[in-house]
Design a protein around this motif. Structure first.
Motif, PDB file in Angstrom:
ATOM      1  N   VAL A  97      39.222  38.114  34.635  1.00 48.90           N
ATOM      2  CA  VAL A  97      39.149  37.801  33.204  1.00 48.90           C
ATOM      3  C   VAL A  97      37.694  37.757  32.744  1.00 48.90           C
ATOM      4  CG1 VAL A  97      39.727  36.115  31.425  1.00 48.90           C
ATOM      5  CG2 VAL A  97      41.317  36.519  33.321  1.00 48.90           C
ATOM      6  N   VAL A  98      36.848  37.106  33.516  1.00 46.36           N
ATOM      7  CA  VAL A  98      35.429  37.002  33.156  1.00 46.36           C
ATOM      8  C   VAL A  98      34.775  38.381  33.159  1.00 46.36           C
ATOM      9  CG1 VAL A  98      33.206  35.992  33.795  1.00 46.36           C
ATOM     10  CG2 VAL A  98      35.291  34.620  33.953  1.00 46.36           C
ATOM     11  N   ALA A  99      35.197  39.241  34.064  1.00 48.36           N
ATOM     12  CA  ALA A  99      34.658  40.611  34.080  1.00 48.36           C
ATOM     13  C   ALA A  99      34.994  41.341  32.782  1.00 48.36           C
ATOM     14  CB  ALA A  99      35.204  41.372  35.280  1.00 48.36           C
ATOM     15  N   VAL A 100      36.190  41.106  32.260  1.00 49.90           N
ATOM     16  CA  VAL A 100      36.556  41.710  30.968  1.00 49.90           C
ATOM     17  C   VAL A 100      35.698  41.120  29.854  1.00 49.90           C
ATOM     18  CG1 VAL A 100      38.402  41.988  29.270  1.00 49.90           C
ATOM     19  CG2 VAL A 100      38.906  42.219  31.704  1.00 49.90           C
ATOM     20  N   LEU A 101      35.484  39.815  29.883  1.00 49.64           N
ATOM     21  CA  LEU A 101      34.633  39.173  28.877  1.00 49.64           C
ATOM     22  C   LEU A 101      33.235  39.787  28.855  1.00 49.64           C
ATOM     23  CD1 LEU A 101      35.345  35.339  29.220  1.00 49.64           C
ATOM     24  CD2 LEU A 101      35.741  36.749  27.188  1.00 49.64           C
ATOM     25  N   ASP A 102      32.720  40.112  30.038  1.00 49.90           N
ATOM     26  CA  ASP A 102      31.336  40.579  30.155  1.00 49.90           C
ATOM     27  C   ASP A 102      31.197  42.099  30.079  1.00 49.90           C
ATOM     28  OD1 ASP A 102      30.439  37.987  30.406  1.00 49.90           O
ATOM     29  OD2 ASP A 102      30.454  38.002  32.596  1.00 49.90           O
ATOM     30  N   ASP A 116      39.999  34.143  42.012  1.00 46.55           N
ATOM     31  CA  ASP A 116      39.968  35.604  41.996  1.00 46.55           C
ATOM     32  C   ASP A 116      40.560  36.153  40.702  1.00 46.55           C
ATOM     33  OD1 ASP A 116      38.739  35.755  44.433  1.00 46.55           O
ATOM     34  OD2 ASP A 116      40.532  36.320  45.562  1.00 46.55           O
ATOM     35  N   ALA A 117      41.679  35.569  40.272  1.00 45.08           N
ATOM     36  CA  ALA A 117      42.285  36.023  39.020  1.00 45.08           C
ATOM     37  C   ALA A 117      41.351  35.768  37.842  1.00 45.08           C
ATOM     38  CB  ALA A 117      43.629  35.322  38.801  1.00 45.08           C
ATOM     39  N   ALA A 118      40.705  34.603  37.844  1.00 46.53           N
ATOM     40  CA  ALA A 118      39.777  34.274  36.762  1.00 46.53           C
ATOM     41  C   ALA A 118      38.589  35.214  36.740  1.00 46.53           C
ATOM     42  CB  ALA A 118      39.297  32.832  36.911  1.00 46.53           C
ATOM     43  N   ALA A 119      38.128  35.639  37.921  1.00 49.44           N
ATOM     44  CA  ALA A 119      36.985  36.554  37.980  1.00 49.44           C
ATOM     45  C   ALA A 119      37.297  37.851  37.245  1.00 49.44           C
ATOM     46  CB  ALA A 119      36.604  36.829  39.433  1.00 49.44           C
ATOM     47  N   THR A 174      44.829  41.936  37.873  1.00 45.63           N
ATOM     48  CA  THR A 174      43.864  41.119  38.610  1.00 45.63           C
ATOM     49  C   THR A 174      43.844  41.394  40.106  1.00 45.63           C
ATOM     50  OG1 THR A 174      45.417  39.291  38.978  1.00 45.63           O
ATOM     51  CG2 THR A 174      44.133  39.265  36.919  1.00 45.63           C
ATOM     52  N   SER A 175      44.700  42.280  40.585  1.00 49.12           N
ATOM     53  CA  SER A 175      44.739  42.590  42.013  1.00 49.12           C
ATOM     54  C   SER A 175      45.389  43.945  42.218  1.00 49.12           C
ATOM     55  CB  SER A 175      45.529  41.533  42.786  1.00 49.12           C
ATOM     56  OG  SER A 175      46.907  41.581  42.429  1.00 49.12           O
ATOM     57  N   ALA A 176      45.184  44.496  43.413  1.00 46.75           N
ATOM     58  CA  ALA A 176      45.823  45.777  43.740  1.00 46.75           C
ATOM     59  C   ALA A 176      47.339  45.635  43.724  1.00 46.75           C
ATOM     60  CB  ALA A 176      45.339  46.253  45.112  1.00 46.75           C
ATOM     61  N   GLY A 177      47.845  44.491  44.187  1.00 48.25           N
ATOM     62  CA  GLY A 177      49.283  44.270  44.168  1.00 48.25           C
ATOM     63  C   GLY A 177      49.837  44.234  42.756  1.00 48.25           C
ATOM     64  N   ALA A 178      49.123  43.580  41.857  1.00 49.58           N
ATOM     65  CA  ALA A 178      49.560  43.538  40.465  1.00 49.58           C
ATOM     66  C   ALA A 178      49.545  44.924  39.843  1.00 49.58           C
ATOM     67  CB  ALA A 178      48.665  42.590  39.663  1.00 49.58           C
TER      68      ALA A 178
END
Length: 281
Positions: free
Chosen positions: A234-239, A229-232, A249-253
């Motif tokens: 990062v990949v969303a930012v890449l794309d 989930d965290a990696a997803a 990377t999450s609502a909690g973060a």
């Protein structure tokens, strides 16, 4: 379109491994790097499981010759570099009275100067391609946390470096983004090698506070976000066609980092973190 050539540091496990596999599955030509290639078997297995091919190379982010050889080799092989993902890093738990300055310098070398060195080496190629730098920081890059002084100092430094670089890099066509995970279920924490009982015994006057902090941390990681989930994120930012400077990377973060961003006098952060080191009644 030509498949973007994306170099990822720290890809042997955890978030880095997941970024490499997900980015390759999404059409990137992935150069997945790690300090010790003997640890590449998990990455190869994960790539094979979804039918993607990776270019796996050695890269030690604390070694200038290793950095130069890797990036030059990538450009020689693939003709370009479109994205750099700074993911390599190392956790650390300790407090300054009880540890050496050399230990603190080592933490800074891996977590801060490694990011600076690889980014510097990649920038000429990213400028040529109109590429981007995506760096995996931490919520500890926004909120200082007990017994994480050296680690948070390094992550604060990373965020200051990148926040300052972003508008400058943008003038030459390079986008800069920071990704802040919270607790993630990966090898990152086990790799620190914590032995709670011995650490508390060796902490002297700080023992009760450290024991309370480690107990709280254990609860936090029991409910951690998955590496995938965290990696997803990062990949969303890449794309992304318009990546933002900072992403959690999450609502909690996001909620955790938000505590700091609206805390003009520091009272809210200290009010929160003081409870982490309070011994149980």
């Amino acid at each position: 379109m030509t498949s973007p050539v994306t170099l990822i540091t720290g890809s042997s496990s955890g978030i880095g491994l997941e970024i490499a596999v997900q980015a390759a599955g999404g059409g990137h030509t992935v150069v997945a790097t790690m300090r010790d290639l003997a640890k590449a078997h998990r990455l190869r297995d994960a790539a094979r499981a979804i039918g993607v091919t990776l270019d796996i190379r050695q890269l030690d982010v604390t070694d200038a010759d290793s950095i130069a050889a890797c990036i030059d080799g990538v450009v020689d092989t693939h003709g370009r570099l479109d994205a750099l993902v700074n993911n390599a890093g190392a956790g650390h738990v300790g407090t300054i009275e009880n540890e050496s300055l050399d230990t603190v310098r080592d933490v800074m070398e891996v977590n801060f100067f490694g990011v600076v060195a690889v980014t510097k080496a990649a920038l000429p190629h990213l400028r040529a391609s109109g590429g981007r730098v995506v760096t995996v920081s931490s919520v500890g890059g926004a909120v200082g946390q007990p017994f994480s002084e050296a680690y948070c100092a390094a992550k604060f430094a990373v965020e200051g470096f990148l926040e300052s670089l972003a508008p400058v890099a943008e003038t030459v066509g390079v986008r800069v983004s920071i990704v802040e995970p919270g607790a993630v279920a990966s090898d990152f924490v086990p790799n620190i090698g914590l032995d709670r009982a011995s650490m508390v015994a060796d902490a002297g006057a700080y023992g009760p506070a450290l024991d309370a902090y480690l107990a709280r941390s254990g609860q936090s990681f029991a409910n951690a976000q998955s590496s995938a989930d965290a990696a997803a994120a990062v990949v969303a930012v890449l794309d992304s066609s318009a990546p933002t400077l900072r992403v959690q990377t999450s609502a909690g973060a996001s909620a955790f980092v938000g505590t700091k961003l609206v805390d003009l006098d520091g009272g809210a952060v200290l009010g929160m973190t003081r409870t982490w080191v309070a011994a149980a009644d």
